[in-house]
Design a protein around this motif. Structure first.
Motif, mmCIF file in Angstrom:
data_model
loop_
_atom_site.group_PDB
_atom_site.id
_atom_site.type_symbol
_atom_site.label_atom_id
_atom_site.label_comp_id
_atom_site.label_asym_id
_atom_site.label_seq_id
_atom_site.Cartn_x
_atom_site.Cartn_y
_atom_site.Cartn_z
ATOM 1 N N GLN A 110 -32.920 43.035 18.382
ATOM 2 C CA GLN A 110 -31.904 42.360 19.186
ATOM 3 C C GLN A 110 -30.705 42.062 18.308
ATOM 4 O OE1 GLN A 110 -33.231 38.988 21.519
ATOM 5 N NE2 GLN A 110 -31.159 38.216 21.807
ATOM 6 N N LEU A 111 -29.589 42.686 18.644
ATOM 7 C CA LEU A 111 -28.357 42.481 17.900
ATOM 8 C C LEU A 111 -27.330 41.834 18.809
ATOM 9 C CD1 LEU A 111 -28.111 45.922 16.044
ATOM 10 C CD2 LEU A 111 -28.902 43.742 15.106
ATOM 11 N N ILE A 112 -26.762 40.732 18.360
ATOM 12 C CA ILE A 112 -25.756 40.085 19.190
ATOM 13 C C ILE A 112 -24.429 40.839 19.062
ATOM 14 C CG2 ILE A 112 -26.878 37.868 18.770
ATOM 15 C CD1 ILE A 112 -24.246 37.072 17.302
ATOM 16 N N GLU A 113 -23.563 40.615 20.039
ATOM 17 C CA GLU A 113 -22.242 41.239 20.034
ATOM 18 C C GLU A 113 -21.204 40.135 20.207
ATOM 19 O OE1 GLU A 113 -19.921 44.265 23.014
ATOM 20 O OE2 GLU A 113 -21.949 44.843 22.400
ATOM 21 N N CYS A 114 -20.152 40.184 19.420
ATOM 22 C CA CYS A 114 -19.097 39.173 19.488
ATOM 23 C C CYS A 114 -17.782 39.852 19.833
ATOM 24 C CB CYS A 114 -18.961 38.453 18.156
ATOM 25 S SG CYS A 114 -20.478 37.686 17.581
ATOM 26 N N THR A 115 -17.089 39.301 20.807
ATOM 27 C CA THR A 115 -15.816 39.866 21.224
ATOM 28 C C THR A 115 -14.895 38.724 21.642
ATOM 29 O OG1 THR A 115 -14.786 41.505 22.691
ATOM 30 C CG2 THR A 115 -16.608 40.209 23.602
ATOM 31 N N GLY A 116 -13.749 39.054 22.228
ATOM 32 C CA GLY A 116 -12.811 38.026 22.642
ATOM 33 C C GLY A 116 -11.758 37.758 21.584
ATOM 34 N N ILE A 117 -11.114 36.604 21.677
ATOM 35 C CA ILE A 117 -10.061 36.215 20.735
ATOM 36 C C ILE A 117 -10.677 35.336 19.659
ATOM 37 C CG2 ILE A 117 -7.881 34.978 20.459
ATOM 38 C CD1 ILE A 117 -7.221 35.654 23.345
ATOM 39 N N TYR B 156 -7.056 34.473 29.674
ATOM 40 C CA TYR B 156 -5.667 34.865 29.947
ATOM 41 C C TYR B 156 -5.112 34.036 31.098
ATOM 42 C CZ TYR B 156 -6.957 38.619 26.855
ATOM 43 O OH TYR B 156 -7.397 39.330 25.749
ATOM 44 N N THR B 157 -4.883 32.773 30.800
ATOM 45 C CA THR B 157 -4.338 31.850 31.791
ATOM 46 C C THR B 157 -3.818 30.626 31.058
ATOM 47 O OG1 THR B 157 -4.809 30.686 33.862
ATOM 48 C CG2 THR B 157 -6.502 30.609 32.168
ATOM 49 N N ASN B 158 -3.129 29.758 31.750
ATOM 50 C CA ASN B 158 -2.649 28.519 31.141
ATOM 51 C C ASN B 158 -3.728 27.450 31.263
ATOM 52 O OD1 ASN B 158 -0.073 29.564 30.472
ATOM 53 N ND2 ASN B 158 0.576 29.298 32.599
ATOM 54 N N GLY B 159 -4.787 27.613 30.493
ATOM 55 C CA GLY B 159 -5.911 26.682 30.558
ATOM 56 C C GLY B 159 -6.203 26.078 29.203
ATOM 57 N N ALA B 160 -7.476 25.899 28.914
ATOM 58 C CA ALA B 160 -7.895 25.289 27.650
ATOM 59 C C ALA B 160 -7.461 26.156 26.467
ATOM 60 C CB ALA B 160 -9.404 25.105 27.646
ATOM 61 N N ARG B 161 -6.962 25.492 25.442
ATOM 62 C CA ARG B 161 -6.477 26.209 24.250
ATOM 63 C C ARG B 161 -7.602 26.890 23.492
ATOM 64 N NH1 ARG B 161 -6.465 24.960 19.004
ATOM 65 N NH2 ARG B 161 -7.378 22.931 19.438
ATOM 66 N N LYS C 233 -7.450 37.756 37.028
ATOM 67 C CA LYS C 233 -7.059 37.758 35.615
ATOM 68 C C LYS C 233 -5.540 37.863 35.547
ATOM 69 C CE LYS C 233 -7.358 40.564 31.413
ATOM 70 N NZ LYS C 233 -7.900 41.819 30.832
ATOM 71 N N ASP C 234 -4.897 36.867 34.917
ATOM 72 C CA ASP C 234 -3.440 36.869 34.785
ATOM 73 C C ASP C 234 -2.978 37.956 33.829
ATOM 74 O OD1 ASP C 234 -3.479 34.730 36.459
ATOM 75 O OD2 ASP C 234 -2.890 33.238 34.969
ATOM 76 N N ILE C 235 -1.700 38.305 33.923
ATOM 77 C CA ILE C 235 -1.143 39.321 33.027
ATOM 78 C C ILE C 235 -0.344 38.676 31.898
ATOM 79 C CG2 ILE C 235 -1.069 41.114 34.793
ATOM 80 C CD1 ILE C 235 1.912 40.511 35.138
ATOM 81 N N GLY D 176 -0.060 34.998 29.107
ATOM 82 C CA GLY D 176 -0.740 33.832 28.555
ATOM 83 C C GLY D 176 -2.085 34.188 27.956
ATOM 84 N N ALA D 177 -2.478 33.466 26.947
ATOM 85 C CA ALA D 177 -3.791 33.684 26.334
ATOM 86 C C ALA D 177 -4.192 32.442 25.557
ATOM 87 C CB ALA D 177 -3.768 34.894 25.405
ATOM 88 N N ALA D 178 -5.478 32.147 25.540
ATOM 89 C CA ALA D 178 -5.992 31.031 24.747
ATOM 90 C C ALA D 178 -5.817 31.348 23.264
ATOM 91 C CB ALA D 178 -7.459 30.809 25.066
ATOM 92 N N ALA D 179 -5.671 30.311 22.474
ATOM 93 C CA ALA D 179 -5.531 30.513 21.031
ATOM 94 C C ALA D 179 -6.830 31.012 20.412
ATOM 95 C CB ALA D 179 -5.106 29.210 20.359
ATOM 96 N N CYS D 180 -7.941 30.602 21.009
ATOM 97 C CA CYS D 180 -9.259 30.993 20.499
ATOM 98 C C CYS D 180 -10.226 31.081 21.672
ATOM 99 C CB CYS D 180 -9.746 29.969 19.475
ATOM 100 S SG CYS D 180 -11.394 30.293 18.808
ATOM 101 N N SER D 181 -10.864 32.214 21.852
ATOM 102 C CA SER D 181 -11.809 32.363 22.963
ATOM 103 C C SER D 181 -12.864 33.407 22.634
ATOM 104 C CB SER D 181 -11.064 32.756 24.245
ATOM 105 O OG SER D 181 -11.952 32.796 25.351
ATOM 106 N N PRO D 182 -13.747 33.120 21.668
ATOM 107 C CA PRO D 182 -14.801 34.076 21.330
ATOM 108 C C PRO D 182 -15.867 34.138 22.422
ATOM 109 C CG PRO D 182 -15.114 32.045 20.117
ATOM 110 C CD PRO D 182 -13.800 31.909 20.823
ATOM 111 N N LEU D 183 -16.385 35.328 22.627
ATOM 112 C CA LEU D 183 -17.477 35.558 23.573
ATOM 113 C C LEU D 183 -18.677 36.059 22.776
ATOM 114 C CD1 LEU D 183 -18.730 35.959 26.412
ATOM 115 C CD2 LEU D 183 -17.573 38.175 26.505
ATOM 116 N N PHE D 184 -19.720 35.225 22.709
ATOM 117 C CA PHE D 184 -20.940 35.586 21.992
ATOM 118 C C PHE D 184 -21.954 36.125 23.003
ATOM 119 C CE2 PHE D 184 -18.921 32.198 19.562
ATOM 120 C CZ PHE D 184 -18.953 32.678 18.261
ATOM 121 N N LEU D 185 -22.252 37.408 22.908
ATOM 122 C CA LEU D 185 -23.214 38.062 23.802
ATOM 123 C C LEU D 185 -24.535 38.194 23.062
ATOM 124 C CD1 LEU D 185 -20.698 40.779 24.945
ATOM 125 C CD2 LEU D 185 -21.659 39.054 26.473
ATOM 126 N N SER D 186 -25.624 37.765 23.698
ATOM 127 C CA SER D 186 -26.908 37.716 22.998
ATOM 128 C C SER D 186 -27.525 39.083 22.747
ATOM 129 C CB SER D 186 -27.905 36.851 23.785
ATOM 130 O OG SER D 186 -28.236 37.464 25.015
#
Length: 385
Positions: free
Chosen positions: A289-296, A173-178, A208-210, A212-222
Motif C-alpha cells: 500500500q503506497l499513499i499518493e500525495c497531490t494538490g497544492i 480553487y475558490t475564495n475559501g479557507a486559505r 470548480k471555479d476558474i 483563485g486558489a488556496a495557499a495550501c491544499s494537500p490531498l493525501f490519498l491512502s
C-alpha cells in the motif's frame, strides 16, 4: 444535522468535516437483509474499520488538535458504524439522530462545511473520509456512501457516491479557507461495472471555479491509483493508524532543536512519515500500500504538539568493542539523565530534543563528547563516538 461543534464565529479558526462509512444498506451482509442487484454484483461488503477510523480522527480533533490562533470552531461528522464499538460513547452522545452518510446528508454537510470554512479567508479546513472507494480515471478517488447501490438509483448508479477529487478541487480553487488538509482513506480500484458503460452517472461533485486558489491544499490519498487500501479487521485502517502515530505520538513532528522550540507536524513531515509508515504497516501484513500525495503543497503547519514527543533511544557498543571499556554521561537541558553509565545497551524513552553525550574510555581515560539531536520515533547511537 451533522454538526458536533459550531460556534458560528467569523474569527479565524479550524473547520472540519469527517465521514466514515462501514455499514452499507444495500451491499452484501447488510443488517436489514436488503437486496440490491447492483450491490450484489459489486462484490463489496460491510467494513469494520472505516467508521472507527473516522471517529478516532474526529475525537482527536476535539480533544488534542492544536493550532495557535486557529481553534476548532466547527466539526461535522457523518458515520455509519457496522458495530457498536466503532464509535466512542462520548462522540456517539454528541451525534445528532440523522448523521448517516447518505447522498443527501453528505451533500448538505459539504455545502455547510464549505460555507463555514469561507467565513474568514484565513481559516483552516480539514477533511477526513473513509469507506469503500473506486475510480473511473487514473486520478479519480470516489467514496461510496451508505446508500450506494440503492435500487432507486439504477439510472444514476453512483448517486450514492461522492467524487473526493472533485470536491477537493471545488474548495481549493475558490475564495475559501486559505489552508486546507484533505485525507481520503479509500481504495482506488477500477469501478466493477465501469467496463459495461460509456458513462456512469450520479456521482456527487460541486462546481470548480476558474480563478483563485488556496495557499495550501494537500490531498493525501491512502492508496495509489488502481490499488487497495487495507485495514486491520476490527481496528483502524492502516492509513489512520499511521496518521494517529504521526499526530498523537508526534512521530511526524520536527523542531529546530533549540531549548524552547515547538514540535510541529507540517505537510512535508506528514507526507514523508505517512508514505514510509503505511508502506511498512502493509508490508508487515504481506500487502502493498503506497499513499499518493497531490494538490497544492506548501510547508504549512498542520498541528502543534503540546509537549516534545517521546523518542525510544538505544545506545549500544559497536560490534567487536568491549562494553566494559566505556562509561557514558547523558544530559538534556542541563539535567543529567545518566552518569557513569556502564551497562549496555542503554534503552530509554526520553523527550525529543538536543542532548549531550560524554563518553570515557575506561582503559585509557580518554574522553569524547557529541551532541545528539533526538527526533521521534526512535534513535540508535553506537559507542565509541
Amino acid at each position: 444535522m451533522t454538526v458536533v461543534i459550531d460556534d458560528s464565529s467569523g474569527s479565524p479558526g479550524t473547520h472540519a468535516l469527517i465521514i466514515g462509512v462501514s455499514a452499507y444498506d444495500y451491499l452484501l451482509g447488510n443488517s436489514k437483509g436488503r437486496f440490491s442487484k447492483q450491490g450484489s454484483a459489486s462484490g463489496f461488503g460491510q467494513l469494520t474499520a472505516a467508521a472507527r477510523s473516522a471517529a478516532r480522527f474526529a475525537t482527536w480533533l476535539m480533544n488534542d488538535y492544536r493550532r495557535k490562533g486557529f481553534p476548532l470552531r466547527s466539526l461535522r461528522v457523518l458515520l455509519s458504524p457496522a458495530t457498536e464499538d466503532e464509535v466512542s460513547e462520548n462522540l456517539k452522545d454528541m451525534l445528532e439522530k440523522d448523521s448517516i452518510p447518505t447522498r443527501d446528508n453528505v451533500a448538505t454537510a459539504f455545502r455547510e462545511f464549505k460555507k463555514a470554512a469561507a467565513r474568514n479567508p484565513n481559516n483552516i479546513a480539514i477533511v477526513y473520509v473513509a469507506g469503500h472507494g473506486v475510480q473511473f480515471t487514473n486520478t479519480g478517488a470516489v467514496l461510496l456512501l451508505s446508500d450506494f447501490a440503492h435500487p432507486d438509483h439504477e439510472e444514476e448508479r453512483y448517486r450514492g457516491a461522492v467524487d473526493m477529487r472533485a470536491m477537493h478541487e471545488s474548495m481549493t480553487y475558490t475564495n475559501g479557507a486559505r489552508s486546507q488538509f484533505w485525507f481520503v482513506d479509500i481504495c482506488r480500484q477500477r469501478a466493477p461495472d465501469a467496463q459495461d458503460f460509456e458513462e456512469l452517472a450520479g456521482v456527487l461533485k460541486f462546481n470548480k471555479d476558474i480563478y483563485g486558489a488556496a495557499a495550501c491544499s494537500p490531498l493525501f490519498l491512502s492508496a495509489s491509483t488502481g490499488e487497495q487500501a487495507f485495514a486491520k479487521p476490527g481496528e483502524l485502517t492502516l492509513f489512520c493508524e499511521a496518521l494517529m502515530l504521526a499526530l498523537v505520538e508526534g512521530h511526524a513532528a520536527s523542531s529546530d532543536g533549540e531549548r524552547s522550540s515547538p514540535w510541529l507536524v507540517s505537510t512535508s513531515g506528514l507526507q514523508m512519515y505517512l508514505r514510509k509508515t503505511v508502506d511498512l504497516l502493509a508490508d508487515n501484513g504481506d500487502e502493498k500500500q503506497l499513499i499518493e500525495c497531490t494538490g497544492i503543497f506548501n510547508d504549512e503547519v498542520f498541528h502543534e504538539c503540546e509537549n516534545a514527543p517521546k523518542v525510544d533511544l538505544t545506545i549500544q557498543i559497536k560490534d567487536g568493542m568491549i562494553g566494559g571499556h566505556y562509561s557514558a554521561k547523558l544530559s538534556h537541558l542541563d539535567r543529567v539523565l545518566y552518569d557513569d553509565h556502564t551497562t549496555w545497551p542503554l534503552c530509554a524513552r526520553v523527550p525529543a530534543g538536543l542532548y549531550k553525550i560524554e563518553v570515557t574510555t575506561l582503559t585509557t581515560k580518554e574522553k569524547d563528547s557529541d551532541n545528539l539531536k533526538l527526533a521521534p520515533p526512535s534513535r540508535l547511537k553506537e559507542l565509541p563516538l
